[in-house]
Design an enzyme around this catalytic site. Structure first.
Site, mmCIF file in Angstrom:
data_model
loop_
_atom_site.group_PDB
_atom_site.id
_atom_site.type_symbol
_atom_site.label_atom_id
_atom_site.label_comp_id
_atom_site.label_asym_id
_atom_site.label_seq_id
_atom_site.Cartn_x
_atom_site.Cartn_y
_atom_site.Cartn_z
ATOM 1 N N SER A 161 0.839 -1.205 0.000
ATOM 2 C CA SER A 161 0.000 0.000 0.000
ATOM 3 C C SER A 161 0.869 1.248 0.000
ATOM 4 O O SER A 161 1.921 1.265 0.664
ATOM 5 C CB SER A 161 -0.904 0.009 1.234
ATOM 6 O OG SER A 161 -1.549 1.265 1.377
ATOM 7 N N TYR A 181 -2.190 0.892 10.090
ATOM 8 C CA TYR A 181 -2.124 0.161 8.819
ATOM 9 C C TYR A 181 -0.839 0.498 8.072
ATOM 10 O O TYR A 181 -0.140 -0.398 7.568
ATOM 11 C CB TYR A 181 -3.344 0.525 7.983
ATOM 12 C CG TYR A 181 -3.407 -0.136 6.626
ATOM 13 C CD1 TYR A 181 -3.652 -1.497 6.503
ATOM 14 C CD2 TYR A 181 -3.231 0.607 5.459
ATOM 15 C CE1 TYR A 181 -3.714 -2.108 5.250
ATOM 16 C CE2 TYR A 181 -3.299 0.005 4.206
ATOM 17 C CZ TYR A 181 -3.539 -1.349 4.118
ATOM 18 O OH TYR A 181 -3.598 -1.949 2.878
#
Length: 401
Positions: free
Chosen positions: A222, A235
């Site tokens: 990501s 995250y």
């Protein structure tokens, strides 16, 4: 005058060709083209300087010819590698990228092993219905070492001496929303347990099979693991650890003939992102577990706005997962796969801005790109209110005097 005019137009033509070619290259591959872009622009400046010195037009033409010879032409792409007889293991195939990738690779002729959390779930049933008999579903939680070992034994028995051509690390989770200070420690640990330690455990377990086949490791990461997206600290931290591990692995596996690629997608509708009940549960869970002091300083309305912004952002994300699926396929069948793939709209531009622009510009870009918060924490609103009251009192005293 005529000779000067000819030299000027030749100079302009050369500049236009070089700058135009550089811009096309930059837009096509935003990051990897940076050295080529700098070289092209440097040559453009050099040619412009030569022509400005009034050198003969012939010299400008010779320079243009030399530049054209130095710039490599577009070579036809090498044919993709065959898929027949090659096995690929994909984690996290209950939904999203994993499920669609399993379907695509099965249709291409790969022998696909697809791990799911729930063998009786909707995603697993759909894969059984639409895919060929080659596809094998495997129940596996990447946080459970025993289940990873069981999956390894099953796959090893099937692939034999040919090994495993591809390992696609897709399984991941985002269990938090909110400022870094507000995110619960359980959220940090949950993200690390799945996104980093789980993927690490799977990769280490299956590496001997991948080395045996001189195959590929493809990892879905990501941009939040490299860029400071607001409200995604837990995250992002887990993906940052994953990125460093995969990059280190890429260097170490080069002598073994194993290619390692990382895919950095933009925002897509996957997992729980469009599930209203999921966001409500996360919101209530956060409120129930925040310390009274923090909740008082930030305010429930601040947390509520964050939840609503995440929900609104999830509605704008794309349902077309093909940009990511296409990059996974390319990383598996290209003779020369890329080290990094930027998949989806806007992600290449974001990396270009964050890499080449000042931090004040890139930070503002990320803030406007993701969650655009308007509500201040309660403590800051009180401070601002007190400051405004003090200014008003000072103004009244000045007027009275």
């Amino acid at each position: 005058m005529e000779e000067h005019a000819l030299s000027f137009w030749i100079s302009m033509g050369v500049m236009s060709a070089l700058v135009g070619g550089a811009m096309r290259k930059m837009l096509a591959t935003p990051m990897s083209a940076a050295p080529t872009l700098a070289a092209w622009l440097g040559v453009a400046v050099l040619v412009e300087r030569l022509c400005s010195l009034g050198l003969p037009a012939m010299l400008a033409l010779v320079t243009l010819t030399a530049v054209c010879c130095l710039i490599p032409g577009r070579t036809p792409p090498a044919p993709p590698l065959p898929t027949e007889g090659r096995a690929v293991f994909i984690t996290g195939c209950d939904s999203g990228f994993g499920k669609i990738t399993a379907q695509r690779l099965d249709a291409m002729g790969f022998e696909v092993f697809a791990s799911v959390l729930d063998l009786s779930g909707a995603g697993a049933r759909e894969l059984q219905r639409v895919c060929s008999q080659r596809l094998m579903l495997i129940q596996m939680d990447i946080t459970q070492s025993q289940e990873i070992e069981q999956a390894l034994d099953r796959i090893k028995a099937k692939v034999g001496l040919q090994g495993l051509w591809g390992l696609v690390n897709n399984a991941g989770v985002c269990v938090n929303f909110g400022d870094a200070e507000l995110s619960l420690m359980s959220n940090y640990r949950g993200c690390m347990e799945v996104n980093f330690f789980g993927t690490l455990n799977v990769t280490k377990a299956f590496l001997p099979l991948v080395r045996q086949a001189k195959g590929r490791i493809v990892t879905i990461s990501s941009p939040s693991g490299e860029q400071p997206f607001p409200c995604l600290a837990a995250y992002g931290a887990s993906k940052a650890a994953l990125n460093l591990f995969i990059n280190t692995l890429r260097h170490e596996l080069e002598p073994w003939g194993v290619k390692v690629s990382t895919i950095l997608p933009s925002a897509f509708k996957t997992g729980q992102s469009s599930n209203i009940e999921y966001w409500e549960h996360q919101y209530k869970h956060l409120l129930q577990n925040l310390s009274p002091g923090l909740l008082e300083e930030y305010g429930e309305e601040y947390v509520l706005e964050t939840k609503e912004l995440f929900q609104a952002y999830a509605k704008t994300t794309s349902e077309d997962l093909s940009p990511v699926i296409n990059t996974i396929v390319d990383a598996l069948i290209s003779p020369h796969p890329k080290i990094r793939y930027y998949a989806g709209p806007g992600v290449g531009l974001m990396y270009f801005i964050c890499s080449f622009f000042p931090a004040c510009v890139s930070d503002r870009f990320l803030q406007r790109l993701f969650v655009k918060k308007k509500v201040l924490p309660r403590a800051l609103r009180k401070q601002k209110g007190s400051s405004d009251d003090n200014h008003n009192n000072i103004d009244k005293v000045d007027k009275s005097t």
